[in-house]
Design a protein around this motif. Structure first.
Motif, mmCIF file in Angstrom:
data_model
loop_
_atom_site.group_PDB
_atom_site.id
_atom_site.type_symbol
_atom_site.label_atom_id
_atom_site.label_comp_id
_atom_site.label_asym_id
_atom_site.label_seq_id
_atom_site.Cartn_x
_atom_site.Cartn_y
_atom_site.Cartn_z
ATOM 1 N N LEU A 1 0.851 -1.194 0.000
ATOM 2 C CA LEU A 1 0.000 0.000 0.000
ATOM 3 C C LEU A 1 0.885 1.241 0.000
ATOM 4 C CD1 LEU A 1 -2.609 -1.137 2.694
ATOM 5 C CD2 LEU A 1 -2.744 -1.375 0.200
ATOM 6 N N ALA A 2 0.540 2.213 -0.841
ATOM 7 C CA ALA A 2 1.290 3.479 -0.939
ATOM 8 C C ALA A 2 2.767 3.216 -1.219
ATOM 9 C CB ALA A 2 1.104 4.315 0.334
ATOM 10 N N CYS A 3 3.015 2.552 -2.336
ATOM 11 C CA CYS A 3 4.385 2.122 -2.669
ATOM 12 C C CYS A 3 5.300 3.271 -3.047
ATOM 13 C CB CYS A 3 4.344 1.118 -3.813
ATOM 14 S SG CYS A 3 3.651 1.811 -5.344
ATOM 15 N N VAL B 1 0.111 -0.376 -4.816
ATOM 16 C CA VAL B 1 -0.906 0.651 -5.071
ATOM 17 C C VAL B 1 -0.416 2.007 -4.577
ATOM 18 C CG1 VAL B 1 -3.323 1.303 -4.632
ATOM 19 C CG2 VAL B 1 -2.666 -1.125 -4.632
ATOM 20 N N ASP B 2 -0.654 3.042 -5.380
ATOM 21 C CA ASP B 2 -0.345 4.408 -4.954
ATOM 22 C C ASP B 2 -1.213 5.354 -5.775
ATOM 23 O OD1 ASP B 2 2.284 5.702 -3.311
ATOM 24 O OD2 ASP B 2 1.290 7.075 -4.701
ATOM 25 N N ALA B 3 -1.470 6.533 -5.205
ATOM 26 C CA ALA B 3 -2.319 7.506 -5.908
ATOM 27 C C ALA B 3 -1.523 8.445 -6.797
ATOM 28 C CB ALA B 3 -3.124 8.325 -4.885
ATOM 29 N N PHE C 1 3.269 -1.919 4.242
ATOM 30 C CA PHE C 1 3.243 -0.477 3.975
ATOM 31 C C PHE C 1 4.290 0.235 4.799
ATOM 32 C CE2 PHE C 1 0.156 -0.106 7.530
ATOM 33 C CZ PHE C 1 -0.552 -1.294 7.384
ATOM 34 N N SER C 2 4.983 1.132 4.127
ATOM 35 C CA SER C 2 6.050 1.919 4.738
ATOM 36 C C SER C 2 5.695 3.398 4.618
ATOM 37 C CB SER C 2 7.359 1.642 4.008
ATOM 38 O OG SER C 2 8.287 2.671 4.265
ATOM 39 N N ALA C 3 5.833 4.126 5.712
ATOM 40 C CA ALA C 3 5.561 5.569 5.717
ATOM 41 C C ALA C 3 4.168 5.886 5.180
ATOM 42 C CB ALA C 3 6.642 6.328 4.930
#
Ligand SMILES: C[S@@+](CC[C@H](N)C(=O)[O-])C[C@H]1O[C@@H](n2cnc3c(N)ncnc32)[C@H](O)[C@@H]1O
Length: 216
Positions: free
Chosen positions: A71-73, A92-94, A132-134
């Motif tokens: 998540l949020a790579c 996944v990232d926006a 997920f990191s940060a």
């Protein structure tokens, strides 16, 4: 937390009002910052090389990972590590600008990048490892339970979660933004000098342990 705050995040698709604006600005910030992220994010600095090596070793202790969801790579600083021991990675990232950098960094066929807003995204399948990191520190506290319910929905039976985030000590180098719908900071993109708001929650490991313990 008041009931109105909880109401702002009682369902993924119903993040509302002021909080919605803050979360949208957080995405705009990371899109604008993508090109300078790798040069400025602390884990890439040589002073933090030991810390990173420790985290990589902790992650590798879980290998093989099986099917991984990241998540949020972002630019893929961890995607590249995950790809080494995964049968497949969905990241996944926006921020599409960050995903483009991630793709250049990790060209492997078994890594699938998805552009999506995690406050509206649902998992198409289940995964053996969710990483997920940060990212957790960018999830508003009023979305904490809903977010972890999403993580639970992403996990296959026996699945595991690996979380990396910053300690509260980083607050010393942040510019706190008072009066926001969630704890937030002002961040500047160095290239343009433009300033943006981003959610930033400074959890101590003990607070996290007790909040996660309460969720079972
Ligand atoms: C601090 S960066 C972490 C990137 C990467 N995980 C790392 O450790 O280097 C936070 C990431 O969250 C992403 N992000 C912010 N809001 C998001 C949202 N609503 N949905 C998906 N990704 C989001 C940003 O684009 C950015 O890549």
């Amino acid at each position: 937390m008041g009931s109105s705050e909880r109401g702002a995040c009682h369902h993924w698709l119903m993040v509302e009002g002021a909080l919605e604006g803050l979360l949208a600005e957080q995405i705009v910030y990371y899109r604008a910052r993508a090109g300078e992220y790798d040069a400025t994010y602390p884990l890439d600095a040589s002073a933090d090389a030991d810390a990173r090596a420790e985290l990589v070793a902790a992650l590798e202790a879980l290998a093989p990972y099986g099917r991984v969801l990241e998540l949020a790579c972002g630019t893929g600083q961890w995607t590249v590590e995950l790809a080494r021991h995964a049968t497949a990675v969905t990241a996944v990232d926006a921020a599409r600008e960050a995903l483009a950098i991630c793709r250049r960094r990790v060209e492997a066929d078994h890594v699938h990048l998805v552009e999506a807003d995690l406050f509206a995204w649902r998992p198409p399948e289940r995964y053996d490892l969710v990483f997920f990191s940060a990212w957790l520190s960018h999830v508003p506290p009023q979305c904490f339970e809903v977010f972890w319910a999403l993580v639970a929905d992403c996990l296959a039976p026996g699945g595991r979660v690996f979380v990396i985030d910053e300690l509260p000590a980083v607050a010393a180098v942040e510019h706190l933004a008072p009066g926001q719908p969630a704890p937030a900071v002002h961040r500047e993109v160095q290239g343009s000098g433009d300033s943006y708001r981003a959610v930033k929650v400074f959890y101590t490991p003990n607070e996290l342990r007790s909040r996660l313990g309460a969720l079972g």
